[in-house]
Design an enzyme around this catalytic site. Sequence first.
Site, PDB file in Angstrom:
ATOM      1  N   SER A 151       0.781  -1.238   0.000  1.00 27.44           N
ATOM      2  CA  SER A 151       0.000   0.000   0.000  1.00 27.44           C
ATOM      3  C   SER A 151       0.812   1.286   0.000  1.00 27.44           C
ATOM      4  CB  SER A 151      -0.955   0.009   1.199  1.00 27.44           C
ATOM      5  OG  SER A 151      -0.239  -0.182   2.413  1.00 27.44           O
ATOM      6  N   THR A 152       2.099   1.227   0.301  1.00 31.85           N
ATOM      7  CA  THR A 152       2.929   2.438   0.317  1.00 31.85           C
ATOM      8  C   THR A 152       4.335   2.105  -0.175  1.00 31.85           C
ATOM      9  OG1 THR A 152       3.661   2.092   2.610  1.00 31.85           O
ATOM     10  CG2 THR A 152       1.679   3.423   2.298  1.00 31.85           C
ATOM     11  N   PHE A 201      -2.198  -3.361   5.756  1.00 28.92           N
ATOM     12  CA  PHE A 201      -2.864  -3.196   7.052  1.00 28.92           C
ATOM     13  C   PHE A 201      -3.143  -1.710   7.226  1.00 28.92           C
ATOM     14  CE2 PHE A 201      -2.615  -4.472  11.839  1.00 28.92           C
ATOM     15  CZ  PHE A 201      -4.003  -4.539  11.879  1.00 28.92           C
ATOM     16  N   LEU A 208      15.467   6.212   0.581  1.00 24.78           N
ATOM     17  CA  LEU A 208      14.427   7.131   0.135  1.00 24.78           C
ATOM     18  C   LEU A 208      13.552   7.538   1.316  1.00 24.78           C
ATOM     19  CD1 LEU A 208      13.222   5.470  -3.193  1.00 24.78           C
ATOM     20  CD2 LEU A 208      14.403   7.652  -2.972  1.00 24.78           C
ATOM     21  N   VAL A 209      12.794   8.599   1.121  1.00 33.17           N
ATOM     22  CA  VAL A 209      11.838   9.006   2.137  1.00 33.17           C
ATOM     23  C   VAL A 209      10.647   8.059   2.079  1.00 33.17           C
ATOM     24  CG1 VAL A 209      10.388  10.869   3.016  1.00 33.17           C
ATOM     25  CG2 VAL A 209      12.525  11.410   1.836  1.00 33.17           C
ATOM     26  N   LEU A 263       7.200  -5.685   3.835  1.00 30.86           N
ATOM     27  CA  LEU A 263       6.572  -5.262   5.085  1.00 30.86           C
ATOM     28  C   LEU A 263       7.508  -4.385   5.909  1.00 30.86           C
ATOM     29  CD1 LEU A 263       4.615  -8.299   6.601  1.00 30.86           C
ATOM     30  CD2 LEU A 263       3.746  -6.381   5.278  1.00 30.86           C
ATOM     31  N   TYR A 303       7.926   1.225  -1.472  1.00 36.49           N
ATOM     32  CA  TYR A 303       8.452   0.268  -2.445  1.00 36.49           C
ATOM     33  C   TYR A 303       7.442  -0.825  -2.803  1.00 36.49           C
ATOM     34  CZ  TYR A 303      13.287   1.977  -2.600  1.00 36.49           C
ATOM     35  OH  TYR A 303      14.422   2.723  -2.826  1.00 36.49           O
ATOM     36  N   TYR A 347      22.392   1.220  10.816  1.00 39.56           N
ATOM     37  CA  TYR A 347      21.856   0.191   9.931  1.00 39.56           C
ATOM     38  C   TYR A 347      22.702  -1.084   9.978  1.00 39.56           C
ATOM     39  CZ  TYR A 347      17.881   2.171   7.434  1.00 39.56           C
ATOM     40  OH  TYR A 347      16.643   2.627   7.104  1.00 39.56           O
TER      41      TYR A 347
END
Length: 392
Positions: free
Chosen positions: A50-51, A74, A273-274, A139, A53, A235
Amino acid sequence: MVIHPKIRGFICTNAHPVGCAAHVQQQIDYVKQQPALNNVPKRVLVIGSSTGYGLASRINAAFGAGAKTIGVCFEKEPTEKRTGTAGWYNTAAFHKAAEKEGLYAHTINGDAFSNEIKDQVIAKIKEDFGQVDLVIYSLASPKRKDPVTGDLYSSTLKPIGQAYTTKTYNTDKDEVSEITLEPANDDEIQQTIKVMGGEDWELWMAALHDAGVLADNAKTTAYTYIGKKLTWPIYGHATIGKAKEDLDRAAAEMRTRYAGINLEAYVSSLKALVTQASSAIPVMPLYISLIYGVMKEEGTHEGCIEQTYRLLKDALYSENPKLDEAGRLFMNDWETNEKTQAKVEALWHQVTQDNFHQLADYAGYHSDFLKLFGFGIEGVDYDADVDPVVTW
Protein backbone atom coordinates in the site's frame (compact mmCIF):
# COMPACT_ATOMS: atom_id res chain seq x y z
CA MET A 1 -13.97 18.30 4.80
CA VAL A 2 -11.00 20.49 3.91
CA ILE A 3 -7.85 18.45 4.58
CA HIS A 4 -4.49 20.01 5.35
CA PRO A 5 -1.51 18.03 6.66
CA LYS A 6 -1.27 17.40 10.40
CA ILE A 7 2.36 16.57 11.10
CA ARG A 8 3.46 15.20 14.44
CA GLY A 9 7.10 14.29 14.79
CA PHE A 10 8.13 12.06 11.90
CA ILE A 11 4.59 11.13 10.84
CA CYS A 12 1.61 12.79 9.27
CA THR A 13 -1.57 11.81 11.11
CA ASN A 14 -3.93 12.34 8.20
CA ALA A 15 -3.97 11.87 4.43
CA HIS A 16 -5.63 13.46 1.41
CA PRO A 17 -7.69 11.09 -0.79
CA VAL A 18 -7.45 13.20 -3.94
CA GLY A 19 -3.74 13.85 -3.41
CA CYS A 20 -2.99 10.17 -2.81
CA ALA A 21 -4.88 9.26 -5.97
CA ALA A 22 -2.93 11.86 -7.95
CA HIS A 23 0.37 10.54 -6.56
CA VAL A 24 -0.55 6.98 -7.54
CA GLN A 25 -1.52 8.19 -11.02
CA GLN A 26 1.84 9.94 -11.40
CA GLN A 27 3.57 6.62 -10.74
CA ILE A 28 1.29 4.78 -13.15
CA ASP A 29 1.99 7.40 -15.83
CA TYR A 30 5.74 6.95 -15.34
CA VAL A 31 5.50 3.17 -15.78
CA LYS A 32 3.34 3.45 -18.88
CA GLN A 33 5.95 5.73 -20.46
CA GLN A 34 8.66 3.06 -20.07
CA PRO A 35 9.24 -0.01 -22.24
CA ALA A 36 6.95 -2.86 -21.23
CA LEU A 37 8.22 -5.33 -18.63
CA ASN A 38 7.65 -8.30 -20.89
CA ASN A 39 9.59 -10.80 -18.76
CA VAL A 40 7.70 -10.15 -15.54
CA PRO A 41 5.12 -12.88 -14.78
CA LYS A 42 1.39 -12.30 -14.81
CA ARG A 43 0.47 -13.64 -11.33
CA VAL A 44 1.99 -11.53 -8.58
CA LEU A 45 1.55 -11.36 -4.81
CA VAL A 46 2.77 -8.22 -3.00
CA ILE A 47 2.93 -8.48 0.79
CA GLY A 48 3.03 -4.90 2.02
CA SER A 49 1.42 -3.36 -1.06
CA SER A 50 0.00 0.00 0.00
CA THR A 51 2.93 2.44 0.32
CA GLY A 52 6.54 3.01 -0.70
CA TYR A 53 8.45 0.27 -2.44
CA GLY A 54 5.65 -2.29 -2.12
CA LEU A 55 3.09 -0.04 -3.81
CA ALA A 56 5.58 0.89 -6.52
CA SER A 57 6.31 -2.79 -7.16
CA ARG A 58 2.61 -3.51 -7.56
CA ILE A 59 2.16 -0.58 -9.94
CA ASN A 60 5.11 -1.74 -12.05
CA ALA A 61 3.85 -5.33 -12.19
CA ALA A 62 0.32 -4.31 -13.13
CA PHE A 63 0.82 -1.38 -15.46
CA GLY A 64 4.25 -2.35 -16.77
CA ALA A 65 3.67 -6.07 -17.26
CA GLY A 66 -0.12 -6.40 -17.29
CA ALA A 67 0.06 -8.67 -14.25
CA LYS A 68 -2.81 -9.77 -12.07
CA THR A 69 -1.95 -8.70 -8.54
CA ILE A 70 -3.03 -9.61 -5.05
CA GLY A 71 -1.95 -7.15 -2.39
CA VAL A 72 -1.76 -7.45 1.38
CA CYS A 73 -1.77 -4.37 3.61
CA PHE A 74 -2.86 -3.20 7.05
CA GLU A 75 -4.58 0.16 6.67
CA LYS A 76 -7.19 2.19 8.52
CA GLU A 77 -10.52 2.83 6.80
CA PRO A 78 -11.77 6.43 6.70
CA THR A 79 -14.92 7.72 8.36
CA GLU A 80 -16.98 10.83 7.73
CA LYS A 81 -15.03 12.61 10.50
CA ARG A 82 -11.54 11.20 10.07
CA THR A 83 -9.37 10.45 7.06
CA GLY A 84 -8.11 6.98 6.33
CA THR A 85 -4.42 6.21 6.13
CA ALA A 86 -2.45 7.09 3.02
CA GLY A 87 -2.13 3.39 2.24
CA TRP A 88 -5.91 3.05 2.23
CA TYR A 89 -6.30 5.84 -0.32
CA ASN A 90 -3.35 4.57 -2.37
CA THR A 91 -4.94 1.14 -2.62
CA ALA A 92 -8.32 2.60 -3.56
CA ALA A 93 -6.67 4.62 -6.33
CA PHE A 94 -4.73 1.59 -7.55
CA HIS A 95 -7.93 -0.47 -7.75
CA LYS A 96 -9.78 2.25 -9.63
CA ALA A 97 -6.97 2.62 -12.18
CA ALA A 98 -6.61 -1.15 -12.58
CA GLU A 99 -10.35 -1.58 -13.14
CA LYS A 100 -10.30 1.17 -15.76
CA GLU A 101 -7.67 -0.77 -17.73
CA GLY A 102 -9.22 -4.20 -17.19
CA LEU A 103 -6.47 -5.41 -14.85
CA TYR A 104 -7.27 -7.89 -12.10
CA ALA A 105 -6.57 -6.50 -8.61
CA HIS A 106 -7.56 -7.83 -5.21
CA THR A 107 -6.37 -6.54 -1.84
CA ILE A 108 -6.70 -8.15 1.59
CA ASN A 109 -6.54 -5.72 4.50
CA GLY A 110 -5.28 -7.18 7.79
CA ASP A 111 -2.30 -8.31 9.82
CA ALA A 112 0.07 -9.95 7.35
CA PHE A 113 1.91 -11.63 10.25
CA SER A 114 -1.21 -13.65 11.13
CA ASN A 115 -2.11 -17.12 9.91
CA GLU A 116 -5.63 -15.89 9.19
CA ILE A 117 -4.47 -13.45 6.51
CA LYS A 118 -2.13 -16.05 4.99
CA ASP A 119 -5.09 -18.43 4.74
CA GLN A 120 -7.26 -15.76 3.10
CA VAL A 121 -4.56 -15.01 0.52
CA ILE A 122 -4.07 -18.69 -0.29
CA ALA A 123 -7.82 -19.16 -0.74
CA LYS A 124 -7.96 -16.20 -3.12
CA ILE A 125 -4.98 -17.45 -5.12
CA LYS A 126 -6.62 -20.86 -5.50
CA GLU A 127 -9.89 -19.25 -6.53
CA ASP A 128 -8.57 -16.73 -9.06
CA PHE A 129 -4.95 -17.57 -9.99
CA GLY A 130 -4.27 -21.19 -9.28
CA GLN A 131 -0.66 -20.30 -8.46
CA VAL A 132 1.63 -17.27 -8.15
CA ASP A 133 4.91 -16.77 -9.98
CA LEU A 134 6.33 -13.80 -8.05
CA VAL A 135 6.09 -12.96 -4.34
CA ILE A 136 7.33 -9.54 -3.21
CA TYR A 137 7.81 -9.12 0.53
CA SER A 138 7.83 -5.45 1.52
CA LEU A 139 6.57 -5.26 5.09
CA ALA A 140 7.68 -2.55 7.51
CA SER A 141 6.28 -2.67 11.03
CA PRO A 142 7.53 -1.73 14.50
CA LYS A 143 5.84 -4.75 16.07
CA ARG A 144 4.99 -8.35 15.21
CA LYS A 145 2.74 -10.86 16.93
CA ASP A 146 3.98 -14.44 16.63
CA PRO A 147 1.14 -16.37 14.92
CA VAL A 148 1.85 -19.54 16.93
CA THR A 149 2.74 -18.36 20.45
CA GLY A 150 0.89 -15.05 20.45
CA ASP A 151 4.01 -13.31 21.81
CA LEU A 152 4.34 -9.66 20.79
CA TYR A 153 7.79 -8.49 19.67
CA SER A 154 8.97 -4.89 19.24
CA SER A 155 11.87 -3.66 17.12
CA THR A 156 14.40 -1.07 18.25
CA LEU A 157 16.72 1.25 16.35
CA LYS A 158 19.93 1.03 18.31
CA PRO A 159 23.64 0.43 17.74
CA ILE A 160 25.30 -2.74 19.01
CA GLY A 161 28.26 -2.93 21.37
CA GLN A 162 28.67 0.71 22.30
CA ALA A 163 26.83 4.01 22.30
CA TYR A 164 26.93 6.01 19.08
CA THR A 165 26.98 9.81 18.86
CA THR A 166 26.34 11.46 15.51
CA LYS A 167 24.65 14.35 13.75
CA THR A 168 20.95 14.28 13.10
CA TYR A 169 18.27 16.61 11.82
CA ASN A 170 15.14 17.23 13.87
CA THR A 171 12.38 17.92 11.35
CA ASP A 172 10.05 19.30 14.04
CA LYS A 173 12.49 21.93 15.27
CA ASP A 174 14.36 22.51 11.98
CA GLU A 175 17.53 21.80 13.92
CA VAL A 176 20.82 20.08 13.20
CA SER A 177 22.13 18.61 16.44
CA GLU A 178 24.00 15.69 17.93
CA ILE A 179 22.22 12.59 19.12
CA THR A 180 23.57 9.76 21.25
CA LEU A 181 22.03 6.32 20.81
CA GLU A 182 22.58 3.84 23.60
CA PRO A 183 23.52 0.27 22.64
CA ALA A 184 20.90 -2.46 22.46
CA ASN A 185 20.84 -5.36 24.87
CA ASP A 186 20.53 -8.97 23.72
CA ASP A 187 16.75 -9.06 24.16
CA GLU A 188 16.29 -5.94 22.02
CA ILE A 189 18.48 -7.45 19.30
CA GLN A 190 16.51 -10.70 19.26
CA GLN A 191 13.16 -8.91 19.27
CA THR A 192 14.23 -6.75 16.33
CA ILE A 193 15.22 -9.87 14.40
CA LYS A 194 11.81 -11.37 15.19
CA VAL A 195 10.04 -8.31 13.76
CA MET A 196 12.27 -7.31 10.85
CA GLY A 197 14.16 -10.49 10.01
CA GLY A 198 13.31 -13.31 7.65
CA GLU A 199 11.03 -15.48 9.79
CA ASP A 200 7.71 -14.14 8.53
CA TRP A 201 8.93 -14.15 4.92
CA GLU A 202 9.78 -17.83 5.41
CA LEU A 203 6.38 -18.53 6.95
CA TRP A 204 4.65 -16.95 3.97
CA MET A 205 6.65 -18.98 1.47
CA ALA A 206 6.13 -22.19 3.44
CA ALA A 207 2.37 -21.58 3.58
CA LEU A 208 2.20 -20.86 -0.15
CA HIS A 209 4.32 -23.89 -1.02
CA ASP A 210 2.48 -26.29 1.28
CA ALA A 211 -0.83 -25.15 -0.16
CA GLY A 212 0.42 -25.85 -3.69
CA VAL A 213 -0.02 -22.27 -4.88
CA LEU A 214 3.67 -21.50 -5.46
CA ALA A 215 4.45 -22.14 -9.12
CA ASP A 216 7.52 -23.96 -10.42
CA ASN A 217 10.35 -21.51 -11.19
CA ALA A 218 8.71 -18.85 -9.03
CA LYS A 219 10.75 -15.95 -7.66
CA THR A 220 10.56 -14.07 -4.39
CA THR A 221 12.36 -11.05 -3.03
CA ALA A 222 12.41 -9.14 0.22
CA TYR A 223 13.51 -5.52 0.34
CA THR A 224 16.31 -4.15 2.46
CA TYR A 225 18.59 -1.15 2.89
CA ILE A 226 22.26 -1.66 3.77
CA GLY A 227 23.89 1.74 3.29
CA LYS A 228 27.54 2.67 3.74
CA LYS A 229 29.85 4.23 6.29
CA LEU A 230 27.64 7.14 7.40
CA THR A 231 24.61 4.94 8.08
CA TRP A 232 26.27 1.69 9.15
CA PRO A 233 26.19 2.53 12.87
CA ILE A 234 22.37 2.71 12.76
CA TYR A 235 21.86 0.19 9.93
CA GLY A 236 24.55 -2.33 9.09
CA HIS A 237 26.22 -2.48 12.52
CA ALA A 238 23.04 -2.15 14.55
CA THR A 239 19.85 -3.96 15.54
CA ILE A 240 18.40 -3.41 12.06
CA GLY A 241 21.60 -4.84 10.59
CA LYS A 242 21.12 -8.09 12.53
CA ALA A 243 17.60 -8.32 11.14
CA LYS A 244 18.95 -7.73 7.64
CA GLU A 245 21.47 -10.55 8.13
CA ASP A 246 18.53 -12.77 9.02
CA LEU A 247 16.88 -11.89 5.72
CA ASP A 248 20.04 -13.10 3.95
CA ARG A 249 19.88 -16.34 5.97
CA ALA A 250 16.22 -16.83 5.06
CA ALA A 251 16.85 -16.31 1.33
CA ALA A 252 19.67 -18.87 1.31
CA GLU A 253 17.65 -21.44 3.24
CA MET A 254 14.62 -21.04 0.98
CA ARG A 255 16.69 -21.58 -2.15
CA THR A 256 17.79 -24.91 -0.68
CA ARG A 257 14.44 -25.91 0.82
CA TYR A 258 12.49 -25.26 -2.38
CA ALA A 259 15.09 -26.41 -4.88
CA GLY A 260 12.54 -28.97 -6.07
CA ILE A 261 10.44 -26.23 -7.66
CA ASN A 262 13.51 -24.17 -8.59
CA LEU A 263 12.52 -21.22 -6.42
CA GLU A 264 14.75 -18.16 -6.75
CA ALA A 265 14.87 -16.17 -3.50
CA TYR A 266 16.72 -12.87 -3.27
CA VAL A 267 17.13 -10.00 -0.89
CA SER A 268 17.06 -6.76 -2.89
CA SER A 269 19.27 -3.97 -1.56
CA LEU A 270 17.52 -0.72 -2.46
CA LYS A 271 18.24 3.00 -2.32
CA ALA A 272 17.69 5.27 0.69
CA LEU A 273 14.43 7.13 0.13
CA VAL A 274 11.84 9.01 2.14
CA THR A 275 9.33 6.40 3.26
CA GLN A 276 7.07 6.14 6.29
CA ALA A 277 9.61 3.69 7.73
CA SER A 278 12.84 5.63 7.03
CA SER A 279 11.40 8.88 8.41
CA ALA A 280 11.38 7.31 11.88
CA ILE A 281 15.06 6.39 11.92
CA PRO A 282 17.57 8.75 13.59
CA VAL A 283 20.24 10.10 11.23
CA MET A 284 18.23 9.29 8.08
CA PRO A 285 16.47 12.67 7.53
CA LEU A 286 19.89 14.35 7.48
CA TYR A 287 21.57 11.67 5.39
CA ILE A 288 18.70 11.46 2.88
CA SER A 289 18.57 15.25 2.52
CA LEU A 290 22.28 15.24 1.66
CA ILE A 291 22.22 12.20 -0.65
CA TYR A 292 19.21 13.62 -2.53
CA GLY A 293 21.15 16.76 -3.38
CA VAL A 294 24.24 14.85 -4.50
CA MET A 295 22.38 12.28 -6.60
CA LYS A 296 20.15 14.87 -8.24
CA GLU A 297 23.30 16.79 -9.19
CA GLU A 298 24.80 13.57 -10.61
CA GLY A 299 21.59 12.71 -12.45
CA THR A 300 21.20 9.37 -10.64
CA HIS A 301 18.36 10.11 -8.22
CA GLU A 302 15.41 7.71 -8.31
CA GLY A 303 12.16 7.42 -6.40
CA CYS A 304 10.40 4.19 -5.44
CA ILE A 305 8.72 3.78 -8.81
CA GLU A 306 11.93 4.25 -10.85
CA GLN A 307 13.93 2.00 -8.55
CA THR A 308 11.45 -0.89 -8.64
CA TYR A 309 11.02 -0.59 -12.41
CA ARG A 310 14.76 -1.02 -12.77
CA LEU A 311 14.75 -3.86 -10.22
CA LEU A 312 12.22 -5.85 -12.24
CA LYS A 313 13.77 -5.03 -15.62
CA ASP A 314 17.51 -5.19 -14.93
CA ALA A 315 17.83 -7.45 -11.88
CA LEU A 316 15.04 -9.79 -10.87
CA TYR A 317 14.23 -10.73 -14.47
CA SER A 318 17.64 -10.27 -16.00
CA GLU A 319 19.90 -13.14 -17.05
CA ASN A 320 22.91 -11.44 -15.44
CA PRO A 321 21.74 -9.42 -12.44
CA LYS A 322 24.27 -7.38 -10.49
CA LEU A 323 24.83 -8.89 -7.02
CA ASP A 324 26.67 -7.50 -4.02
CA GLU A 325 29.18 -9.47 -1.93
CA ALA A 326 26.36 -11.10 0.06
CA GLY A 327 24.47 -12.22 -3.06
CA ARG A 328 21.78 -9.56 -2.82
CA LEU A 329 20.33 -7.87 -5.90
CA PHE A 330 22.43 -4.72 -5.83
CA MET A 331 20.16 -1.78 -6.71
CA ASN A 332 21.74 0.95 -4.59
CA ASP A 333 25.13 1.08 -6.31
CA TRP A 334 24.32 4.55 -7.66
CA GLU A 335 24.13 5.70 -4.03
CA THR A 336 26.84 3.68 -2.33
CA ASN A 337 29.70 3.96 -4.83
CA GLU A 338 32.87 5.60 -3.48
CA LYS A 339 32.60 8.79 -5.55
CA THR A 340 29.06 9.59 -4.44
CA GLN A 341 29.68 8.64 -0.84
CA ALA A 342 32.81 10.82 -0.71
CA LYS A 343 30.71 13.83 -1.72
CA VAL A 344 28.09 13.06 0.91
CA GLU A 345 30.68 12.47 3.60
CA ALA A 346 32.33 15.81 2.86
CA LEU A 347 28.97 17.56 3.21
CA TRP A 348 28.24 15.59 6.39
CA HIS A 349 31.34 17.00 8.06
CA GLN A 350 30.55 20.53 6.85
CA VAL A 351 26.84 20.70 7.67
CA THR A 352 25.74 22.85 10.60
CA GLN A 353 22.56 24.51 11.75
CA ASP A 354 23.53 27.65 9.82
CA ASN A 355 24.26 26.05 6.44
CA PHE A 356 21.93 23.02 6.44
CA HIS A 357 19.43 24.45 3.97
CA GLN A 358 22.23 25.49 1.60
CA LEU A 359 24.07 22.15 1.65
CA ALA A 360 21.15 19.74 1.86
CA ASP A 361 18.12 19.12 -0.31
CA TYR A 362 15.68 19.29 2.58
CA ALA A 363 13.10 20.84 0.25
CA GLY A 364 13.20 17.61 -1.78
CA TYR A 365 13.07 15.48 1.36
CA HIS A 366 10.08 17.39 2.76
CA SER A 367 8.28 17.36 -0.58
CA ASP A 368 8.63 13.57 -0.82
CA PHE A 369 7.49 13.24 2.81
CA LEU A 370 4.31 15.21 2.13
CA LYS A 371 3.62 13.24 -1.05
CA LEU A 372 3.58 10.03 1.01
CA PHE A 373 0.32 11.32 2.51
CA GLY A 374 -1.11 12.92 -0.62
CA PHE A 375 -0.03 16.50 0.06
CA GLY A 376 1.98 18.90 -2.07
CA ILE A 377 0.83 17.32 -5.35
CA GLU A 378 0.66 19.73 -8.27
CA GLY A 379 -2.86 20.24 -9.58
CA VAL A 380 -4.67 19.28 -6.37
CA ASP A 381 -6.83 21.96 -4.72
CA TYR A 382 -6.10 21.54 -1.01
CA ASP A 383 -8.66 24.17 -0.04
CA ALA A 384 -11.49 22.24 -1.69
CA ASP A 385 -14.09 20.35 0.32
CA VAL A 386 -13.54 16.62 -0.25
CA ASP A 387 -15.23 13.46 0.98
CA PRO A 388 -12.77 11.47 3.10
CA VAL A 389 -14.78 8.25 2.66
CA VAL A 390 -13.29 6.26 -0.20
CA THR A 391 -13.68 2.52 -0.75
CA TRP A 392 -12.21 -0.14 -2.97
